[in-house]
Scaffold this motif. Structure first.
Motif, PDB file in Angstrom:
ATOM      1  N   HIS A   1       0.821  -1.214   0.000  1.00  0.00           N
ATOM      2  CA  HIS A   1       0.000   0.000   0.000  1.00  0.00           C
ATOM      3  C   HIS A   1       0.854   1.263   0.000  1.00  0.00           C
ATOM      4  O   HIS A   1       0.517   2.237  -0.677  1.00  0.00           O
ATOM      5  N   GLY A   2       1.940   1.244   0.733  1.00  0.00           N
ATOM      6  CA  GLY A   2       2.770   2.436   0.852  1.00  0.00           C
ATOM      7  C   GLY A   2       3.494   2.828  -0.414  1.00  0.00           C
ATOM      8  O   GLY A   2       3.925   3.967  -0.568  1.00  0.00           O
ATOM      9  N   LYS A   3       3.657   1.895  -1.336  1.00  0.00           N
ATOM     10  CA  LYS A   3       4.383   2.175  -2.581  1.00  0.00           C
ATOM     11  C   LYS A   3       3.456   2.607  -3.708  1.00  0.00           C
ATOM     12  O   LYS A   3       3.903   2.959  -4.786  1.00  0.00           O
ATOM     13  N   ARG A   4       2.146   2.542  -3.479  1.00  0.00           N
ATOM     14  CA  ARG A   4       1.208   2.812  -4.571  1.00  0.00           C
ATOM     15  C   ARG A   4       0.872   4.294  -4.635  1.00  0.00           C
ATOM     16  O   ARG A   4       0.575   4.909  -3.615  1.00  0.00           O
ATOM     17  N   ARG A   5       0.917   4.850  -5.857  1.00  0.00           N
ATOM     18  CA  ARG A   5       0.586   6.267  -6.042  1.00  0.00           C
ATOM     19  C   ARG A   5      -0.771   6.430  -6.729  1.00  0.00           C
ATOM     20  O   ARG A   5      -1.571   7.266  -6.339  1.00  0.00           O
ATOM     21  N   GLY A   6      -1.023   5.638  -7.755  1.00  0.00           N
ATOM     22  CA  GLY A   6      -2.278   5.772  -8.487  1.00  0.00           C
ATOM     23  C   GLY A   6      -3.405   5.022  -7.802  1.00  0.00           C
ATOM     24  O   GLY A   6      -3.176   4.151  -6.971  1.00  0.00           O
TER      25      GLY A   6
ATOM     26  N   PHE B   1      -4.805  -0.571 -12.742  1.00  0.00           N
ATOM     27  CA  PHE B   1      -5.292  -1.684 -13.573  1.00  0.00           C
ATOM     28  C   PHE B   1      -6.777  -1.459 -13.825  1.00  0.00           C
ATOM     29  O   PHE B   1      -7.624  -1.881 -13.034  1.00  0.00           O
ATOM     30  N   PRO B   2      -7.131  -0.771 -14.918  1.00  0.00           N
ATOM     31  CA  PRO B   2      -8.523  -0.376 -15.153  1.00  0.00           C
ATOM     32  C   PRO B   2      -9.480  -1.563 -15.221  1.00  0.00           C
ATOM     33  O   PRO B   2      -9.152  -2.603 -15.807  1.00  0.00           O
TER      34      PRO B   2
ATOM     35  N   TRP C   1     -12.621  -6.232 -17.837  1.00  0.00           N
ATOM     36  CA  TRP C   1     -13.889  -6.561 -18.498  1.00  0.00           C
ATOM     37  C   TRP C   1     -13.644  -7.016 -19.938  1.00  0.00           C
ATOM     38  O   TRP C   1     -14.174  -8.019 -20.386  1.00  0.00           O
ATOM     39  N   MET C   2     -12.806  -6.247 -20.660  1.00  0.00           N
ATOM     40  CA  MET C   2     -12.540  -6.585 -22.064  1.00  0.00           C
ATOM     41  C   MET C   2     -11.896  -7.959 -22.176  1.00  0.00           C
ATOM     42  O   MET C   2     -12.275  -8.784 -23.030  1.00  0.00           O
ATOM     43  N   ARG C   3     -10.931  -8.234 -21.291  1.00  0.00           N
ATOM     44  CA  ARG C   3     -10.259  -9.545 -21.323  1.00  0.00           C
ATOM     45  C   ARG C   3     -11.265 -10.660 -21.080  1.00  0.00           C
ATOM     46  O   ARG C   3     -11.267 -11.677 -21.761  1.00  0.00           O
TER      47      ARG C   3
END
Length: 154
Positions: free
Chosen positions: A43-48, A54-55, A60-62
Motif C-alpha cells: 500500500h505504501g508504494k502505490r501512487r495511483g 489496472f482499469p 472486463w474486455m479480457r
C-alpha cells in the motif's frame, strides 16, 4: 602549432583518454525481479488509484474476449447450437458469468437440461400414442359388442 603539441603530449602519455563511465543496470534488474515476485508493491508504494493502476475496463474486455472465444469455439465444434450460443452470448454480455469455468459448467448444465426435456418429450409422445391406441382398441371392442347386441336382438 597547438594540434601538433597536443599530439606530442598524447604520444608522451601526459594526456590520456579517460574510459567511459559505466552505468550499470544490475541494481535495476534486481529490483525489477523482486517486483515480479510482488515485493515493493504494498500500500505504501502505490501512487495511483486501483482503477489507474489496472482499469476495470481492461479486466472486463479480457473477460469478454475469453468467454466469447469459448462460445465461438463451442459453436464451431457443434457442442452448442446457434440458439443456445445466442442466449449465452447475451448472458455473457449481461455479466452472468464471472469466468470461463462458470460458463462451461452452465453450458454442461444447460445441455443436460435440453437433453432431459427432449427425453421427456419423447416419453410423452410415446405415452400419448399408446393411450390413443388403447382408446382405439376399446372403441373397436365396444363397437363389436354393440354390433353383436344389435345382431342378437334382430
Amino acid at each position: 602549432n597547438s594540434r601538433q603539441n597536443f599530439r606530442k603530449l598524447i604520444k608522451d602519455g601526459y594526456v590520456i583518454r579517460k574510459p567511459n563511465k559505466i552505468h550499470s543496470r544490475a541494481r535495476v534488474n534486481k529490483r525489477v525481479e523482486a517486483k515480479r515476485k510482488g515485493r515493493h508493491m504494498g500500500h505504501g508504494k502505490r501512487r495511483g488509484t486501483r482503477e489507474a493502476r489496472f482499469p476495470s475496463k481492461i479486466i472486463w474486455m479480457r473477460r469478454m474476449r475469453v468467454l466469447r472465444r469459448l462460445l465461438k469455439k463451442y459453436r464451431e465444434s457443434d457442442k452448442i447450437d446457434k440458439h443456445l450460443y445466442h442466449t449465452l452470448y447475451l448472458k455473457v454480455k449481461g455479466n452472468e458469468f464471472k469466468n470461463k469455468r462458470v460458463l462451461m459448467e452452465h453450458i454442461h448444465h444447460e445441455k443436460s437440461e435440453i437433453a432431459r426435456a427432449k427425453q421427456l418429450q419423447k416419453e410423452g409422445e410415446y405415452r400419448r400414442a399408446r393411450a390413443a391406441a388403447k382408446r382405439e382398441r376399446l372403441a373397436k371392442r365396444e363397437a363389436e359388442k354393440q354390433k353383436k347386441l344389435l345382431a342378437g336382438t334382430a
